[in-house]
Write an enzyme that holds these catalytic residues in place. Structure first.
Site, mmCIF file in Angstrom:
data_model
loop_
_atom_site.group_PDB
_atom_site.id
_atom_site.type_symbol
_atom_site.label_atom_id
_atom_site.label_comp_id
_atom_site.label_asym_id
_atom_site.label_seq_id
_atom_site.Cartn_x
_atom_site.Cartn_y
_atom_site.Cartn_z
ATOM 1 N N HIS A 203 1.543 -13.261 0.836
ATOM 2 C CA HIS A 203 1.483 -13.052 -0.688
ATOM 3 C C HIS A 203 1.429 -14.320 -1.625
ATOM 4 O O HIS A 203 0.860 -14.498 -2.381
ATOM 5 C CB HIS A 203 2.391 -11.876 -1.366
ATOM 6 C CG HIS A 203 2.078 -10.367 -0.711
ATOM 7 N ND1 HIS A 203 2.579 -10.168 0.291
ATOM 8 C CD2 HIS A 203 1.116 -9.905 -1.150
ATOM 9 C CE1 HIS A 203 2.202 -9.004 0.637
ATOM 10 N NE2 HIS A 203 1.102 -8.646 -0.362
ATOM 11 N N ARG A 310 -1.751 -4.777 -7.719
ATOM 12 C CA ARG A 310 -0.442 -5.001 -6.956
ATOM 13 C C ARG A 310 0.615 -4.804 -8.109
ATOM 14 O O ARG A 310 1.294 -5.713 -8.387
ATOM 15 C CB ARG A 310 -0.364 -6.136 -6.154
ATOM 16 C CG ARG A 310 -1.525 -6.361 -5.117
ATOM 17 C CD ARG A 310 -1.087 -7.800 -4.292
ATOM 18 N NE ARG A 310 -1.742 -7.674 -3.091
ATOM 19 C CZ ARG A 310 -2.876 -8.330 -2.884
ATOM 20 N NH1 ARG A 310 -3.531 -9.154 -3.855
ATOM 21 N NH2 ARG A 310 -3.373 -8.622 -1.532
ATOM 22 N N ARG A 346 -2.336 0.288 -7.428
ATOM 23 C CA ARG A 346 -1.525 0.703 -6.275
ATOM 24 C C ARG A 346 -0.092 0.843 -6.467
ATOM 25 O O ARG A 346 0.543 -0.076 -7.170
ATOM 26 C CB ARG A 346 -1.704 -0.570 -5.212
ATOM 27 C CG ARG A 346 -0.888 -0.430 -4.049
ATOM 28 C CD ARG A 346 -0.959 -1.295 -2.894
ATOM 29 N NE ARG A 346 -0.288 -2.703 -3.133
ATOM 30 C CZ ARG A 346 -0.398 -3.774 -2.646
ATOM 31 N NH1 ARG A 346 -1.044 -3.847 -1.397
ATOM 32 N NH2 ARG A 346 0.084 -4.590 -3.005
ATOM 33 N N GLU A 444 -3.773 0.052 6.400
ATOM 34 C CA GLU A 444 -3.410 -1.054 6.607
ATOM 35 C C GLU A 444 -2.339 -1.118 7.864
ATOM 36 O O GLU A 444 -1.763 -1.880 8.382
ATOM 37 C CB GLU A 444 -2.643 -1.746 5.514
ATOM 38 C CG GLU A 444 -1.835 -0.974 4.748
ATOM 39 C CD GLU A 444 -1.184 -1.952 3.647
ATOM 40 O OE1 GLU A 444 -1.621 -2.772 3.297
ATOM 41 O OE2 GLU A 444 -0.594 -1.108 2.794
ATOM 42 N N ASN A 467 -5.025 -7.650 5.196
ATOM 43 C CA ASN A 467 -3.894 -8.489 5.472
ATOM 44 C C ASN A 467 -2.924 -8.062 6.304
ATOM 45 O O ASN A 467 -2.300 -8.464 7.491
ATOM 46 C CB ASN A 467 -3.389 -8.876 4.338
ATOM 47 C CG ASN A 467 -4.289 -9.662 3.092
ATOM 48 O OD1 ASN A 467 -5.471 -10.097 3.714
ATOM 49 N ND2 ASN A 467 -4.255 -9.347 2.057
ATOM 50 N N ASP A 468 -2.544 -6.600 6.070
ATOM 51 C CA ASP A 468 -1.488 -6.024 6.874
ATOM 52 C C ASP A 468 -2.200 -5.436 8.302
ATOM 53 O O ASP A 468 -1.279 -5.490 9.177
ATOM 54 C CB ASP A 468 -0.720 -5.020 6.055
ATOM 55 C CG ASP A 468 0.274 -5.673 5.243
ATOM 56 O OD1 ASP A 468 1.056 -6.212 5.623
ATOM 57 O OD2 ASP A 468 0.542 -5.128 4.039
ATOM 58 N N ARG A 478 2.741 -12.228 8.996
ATOM 59 C CA ARG A 478 1.548 -12.808 8.092
ATOM 60 C C ARG A 478 2.335 -13.940 7.226
ATOM 61 O O ARG A 478 1.545 -14.867 6.943
ATOM 62 C CB ARG A 478 0.729 -11.908 7.275
ATOM 63 C CG ARG A 478 1.810 -11.208 6.216
ATOM 64 C CD ARG A 478 0.864 -10.067 5.711
ATOM 65 N NE ARG A 478 0.253 -10.270 4.570
ATOM 66 C CZ ARG A 478 0.095 -9.604 3.509
ATOM 67 N NH1 ARG A 478 0.307 -8.227 3.625
ATOM 68 N NH2 ARG A 478 -0.648 -9.852 2.220
ATOM 69 N N CYS A 515 -9.723 -4.404 0.610
ATOM 70 C CA CYS A 515 -9.018 -5.164 -0.539
ATOM 71 C C CYS A 515 -8.323 -6.309 0.025
ATOM 72 O O CYS A 515 -7.750 -6.952 -0.669
ATOM 73 C CB CYS A 515 -8.313 -4.314 -1.624
ATOM 74 S SG CYS A 515 -7.035 -3.402 -0.741
HETATM 75 C C1 PEP Z 1 -3.445 -6.000 2.522
HETATM 76 O O1 PEP Z 1 -2.521 -5.568 3.465
HETATM 77 O O2 PEP Z 1 -4.535 -6.161 3.004
HETATM 78 C C2 PEP Z 1 -3.323 -5.856 1.201
HETATM 79 C C3 PEP Z 1 -4.420 -5.840 0.401
HETATM 80 O O3 PEP Z 1 -2.219 -5.766 0.533
HETATM 81 P P1 PEP Z 1 -1.164 -6.769 0.521
HETATM 82 O O4 PEP Z 1 -1.902 -8.043 0.652
HETATM 83 O O5 PEP Z 1 -0.504 -6.665 -0.962
HETATM 84 O O6 PEP Z 1 -0.008 -6.437 1.321
HETATM 85 MG MG MG Z 2 -0.697 -4.771 2.323
#
Ligand code: PEP
Ligand code: MG
Length: 583
Positions: A203, A310, A346, A444, A467-468, A478, A515
Site C-alpha cells: 500500500h 479505500r 470499499r 482477491e 494485488n492480493d 506483498r 482494481c
Molecule cells: C487488491 O488487493 O488488488 C486491491 C485492490 O486491494 P488493496 O490493494 O487495497 O489490498
Molecule cells: Mg486487496
C-alpha cells in the site's frame, strides 16, 4: 554530521531497487526515521543538555497523560483490544528503555532529544526483530507507536534547523514507510521517495503512485548509506538510485526527465477522448482513491467513476474512530464530486499493513489474520456505523458497496445480514437511502475465484483485487522485498484465476472490474482486454497511459495474444509472448 556540512566531494554510487512509480526526480536527500514524523538531527551545546533532557521529560509526561485520557474516553464501538493495547503502550512508555536511555544519549552524544529517541528506537526495533517468538516480535509496532507519540509531543519545541525550504527539491529517504506515513505525504510536495524495505504492490507503493511521485522501494541499505542533503537521482521506472551524481550524469537525467514530462503533457490530450478500442469497444476507465480530496485528480484524469475508494484511509493517523456523520460527509463529498457517476466504496480493509492507532495487533501473520471483512464482522458496531454512513450517502449519487477479502459463503451471508440490519436502523429513523444500492465483492483470495458461482448468485458485481490475489495465490507477502522477485502477475495460476473470473462473470452477466495494480499497468492492458475485461480501475495518474493503450488495441488481436500467453507455462516465453502482444 550536521545537515549543513558540505558533501560536494562525496563519491558517487548507484543502488538498485524496485521502481514503483514512473518518472525521474532529482533533488536532495532528506532522511526520515522509521517513525511517522520526520525527525531533525542536530547537535546541541553542553550548556543545552539540561534543557534538552527536560524537554524530553516533558514530552514523556505529556504522552502519559494523553494515553490515560484515551483509555478513559474509549468510544463504545471501539474494538475490545484497544484498551489492552493502550495499557501496553503506557507500560512501554514507562520502561527505562524509552524513558531513561534517550536521556543518556542526549548527555553522552550531545544529540537533540528527537534524534536520541529515534536512535534508541532503531536499537529496540533491531532487538525485537531478532526475537524468535512472533508475538513478541510484533510488539515492535507498539514501540514505534509510542515513540511516534513522544515525537509528536516534542514537535515545535526544539531548536531544530528549519525544514528544507523547497519541498519540490526534497527526496525522502527512509528505512520503511507505512501506508499511514504515506497518506501524510499528501500534504507535502516532495520530489520523490526511496525506502530500504517494501514491495511494489504494498500500500505504501500504491500511495506513491497516487501521489504521482517517482519512487523506489527495496533498496536494502540506502538509509544507512545516504547522508542528509546529498544529491540524488531517483529513476522510478528502472528502480535506479544514483547518489552524488557527476555533472554528466545529472545532465543526462535532466534530459530524460524533460522527455518524460513532454510525454506526460502529450497524454493529457486524451483526457476527453472516448475510451474505446480500434474496433469501437467501449472500455470503462475508473479511478482508485484513498481520501475524498483525491476525486479532484480522478476528475482531471477524465475518470468515468470511482472503481475503488479505500475507505480505511479515513481511519488512519488518528486516535479516535470517525463517527457516522463524519464518514457520511466524506462519502457524500465523493458522490457529489462525481455527479452521478459510479462511486464504489470499499468497506474497511483494516489489518495487515493498515491499522487504527491503538489496535496494531493483527496476529502472528497479519496478511492471513483478522483483516478486512473478517475484522469488520468481528467488530459489528464499527461495521454497522460504516454501513449506515455509506447507505445515507447513497442517495447523493450512484454509490456501490464493495466488500473486501471475502472467501466463505457465510461471510457473504453475514455481510448481507449486516447491510439489512443497517437498512432497518435507517428505516426506523426514517432516514432515506438508495434502496437499490448494489453490493459487490472483491475477488482477491483464490478460494473466492474458485467458488465463483456462489459469489455470482449473491452479489451484484465483482472487482478483482490482483494485488492480493497474486499475494495469496503465490504465498508471497506483498510488503516483503526479500520475496518480491517471486511476486509474478504472469504466473499461469494467477492468469487462469483472473481469466476464469472474468469469463464466469460475463457469462452470468455480472459486471466485473479489475482494481488491483495490474489495471494500471500499461503492459497488462491488452492481456486483460483479451480476457474480456471492460472495466479497469487504477490510480488517477495511470489513467491516461491506459487509455492510450486501449485506443491502439484491436480486441480480436488481444484475445488471440492473451490466449497464447495463458497457454505458455514457461515464464520467459510468456513474457516474450506478452511483449509481442504489446508491440
Ligand atoms: C487488491 O488487493 O488488488 C486491491 C485492490 O486491494 P488493496 O490493494 O487495497 O489490498
Ligand atoms: Mg486487496
Amino acid at each position: 554530521m550536521k545537515p549543513s556540512e558540505s558533501h560536494t566531494a562525496a563519491a558517487s554510487f548507484t543502488l538498485q531497487g524496485a521502481g514503483v512509480s514512473g518518472g525521474i526526480a532529482i533533488g536532495h536527500a532528506h532522511l526520515v526515521s522509521t517513525a511517522r514524523l520526520e525527525v531533525a538531527h542536530y547537535e546541541i551545546d553542553a550548556a543545552q543538555i539540561d534543557e534538552e533532557t527536560a524537554r524530553f521529560g516533558k514530552a514523556i509526561a505529556h504522552v502519559e497523560a494523553e494515553l490515560a485520557a484515551l483509555v478513559a474516553n474509549l468510544p463504545a464501538g471501539a474494538p475490545l483490544e484497544m484498551k489492552a493495547i493502550l495499557s501496553l503502550h503506557v507500560m512501554l512508555l514507562k520502561d527505562s528503555a524509552l524513558s531513561v536511555a534517550p536521556r543518556e544519549l542526549i548527555r553522552n552524544r550531545r544529540c537533540n532529544a528527537e534524534w536520541a529517541l529515534t536512535q534508541q528506537l532503531d536499537y529496540l526495533v533491531s532487538q525485537f526483530e531478532e526475537m524468535e517468538d512472533p508475538y513478541l516480535r510484533e510488539r515492535k509496532q507498539d514501540v514505534v507507536q509510542v515513540v511516534e507519540r513522544v515525537l509528536a509531543a516534542m514537535l515545535g519545541t526544539g531548536h531544530a534547523p528549519p525544514e528544507p525550504a523547497h519541498e519540490e527539491d526534497v527526496i525522502v529517504v527512509a528505512h520503511d514507510l507505512s501506508p499511514a506515513d504515506m497518506i501524510l505525504f499528501k500534504q507535502h510536495r516532495y520530489a520523490g521517495f526511496v525506502t530500504d524495505l517494501g514491495g511494489v504492490t504494498s500500500h505504501t507503493a500504491i500511495l506513491a503512485r497516487s501521489l504521482a511521485l517517482p519512487a523506489i522501494v527495496g533498496l536494502h541499505h540506502a538509509r544507512g548509506m545516504i547522508r542528509e542533503g546529498e544529491t540524488l537521482i531517483v529513476d522510478g521506472r528502472e528502480g535506479v538510485l544514483i547518489v552524488n551524481p557527476g555533472e554528466r550524469v545529472l545532465a543526462e537525467y535532466r534530459e530524460r526527465a524533460r522527455k518524460l514530462e513532454t510525454e506526460r503533457e502529450k497524454l493529457k490530450r486524451l483526457r476527453s477522448s472516448r475510451s474505446a478500442t480500434l474496433d469501437g469497444v467501449t472500455v470503462e476507465l475508473q479511478a482508485n482513491i484513498e481520501l475524498p480530496q483525491d476525486v479532484k485528480e480522478a476528475a482531471e484524469a477524465g475518470a468515468m467513476g470511482i472503481g475503488l475508494f479505500r475507505s480505511e484511509f479515513l481511519f488512519l493517523n488518528r486516535d479516535d474512530l470517525p463517527s457516522e456523520d463524519e464518514q457520511f460527509e466524506a462519502y457524500r463529498k465523493v458522490a457529489d464530486a462525481m455527479h452521478g457517476r459510479p462511486v464504489t466504496i470499499r468497506t474497511l480493509d483494516l489489518g495487515a499493513d493498515k491499522s487504527i492507532n491503538g489496535a496494531e495487533r493483527s496476529g502472528p501473520n497479519p496478511a492471513l489474520g483478522l483483516r478486512a471483512i473478517r475484522f469488520c464482522l468481528a467488530e459489528p458496531q464499527m461495521f454497522l456505523t460504516q454501513l449506515r454512513a455509506i447507505l445515507r450517502a447513497s442517495r447523493h449519487g450512484k454509490i456501490r458497496l464493495l466488500i473486501p477479502m471475502l472467501a466463505h459463503a457465510h461471510e457473504i451471508e453475514q455481510t448481507l445480514a449486516a447491510v439489512r440490519q443497517a437498512r432497518e436502523m435507517l428505516d426506523d429513523q426514517k432516514t432515506p437511502y438508495d434502496r437499490h444500492i448494489q453490493i459487490g465483492g472483491m475477488i482477491e483470495i483464490p478460494a473466492a475465484a474458485l467458488s465463483l458461482p456462489y459469489f455470482l448468485k449473491k452479489l451484484d458485481f465483482l472487482s478483482i483485487g490482483t494485488n492480493d490475489l497474486i499475494q495469496y495465490t503465490l504465498a508471497i507477502d506483498r510488503t516483503d522485498d526479500t520475496v518480491a522477485h517471486l511476486y509474478d502477475p504472469l504466473h499461469p495460476a494467477v492468469l487462469q484465476l483472473i481469466a476464469q473470473t472474468i469469463r464466469g462473470a460475463k457469462k452470468a452477466k455480472t459486471p466485473v472490474a479489475v482494481c488491483g495494480e495490474m489495471a494500471g499497468d500499461a503492459a497488462m492492458t491488452r492481456l486483460l482486454l483479451g480476457f474480456g475485461l471492460r472495466e479497469f480501475s487504477m490510480q488517477p495518474a495511470q489513467l491516461l497511459a491506459i487509455k492510450h493503450e486501449v485506443l491502439r488495441t484491436r480486441i480480436k488481436d488481444a484475445e488471440r495474444g492473451a490466449a497464447r500467453v495463458t497457454r505458455e507455462h514457461d515464464p520467459t516465453k510468456a513474457r516474450a509472448l506478452l511483449a509481442k502482444l504489446n508491440a
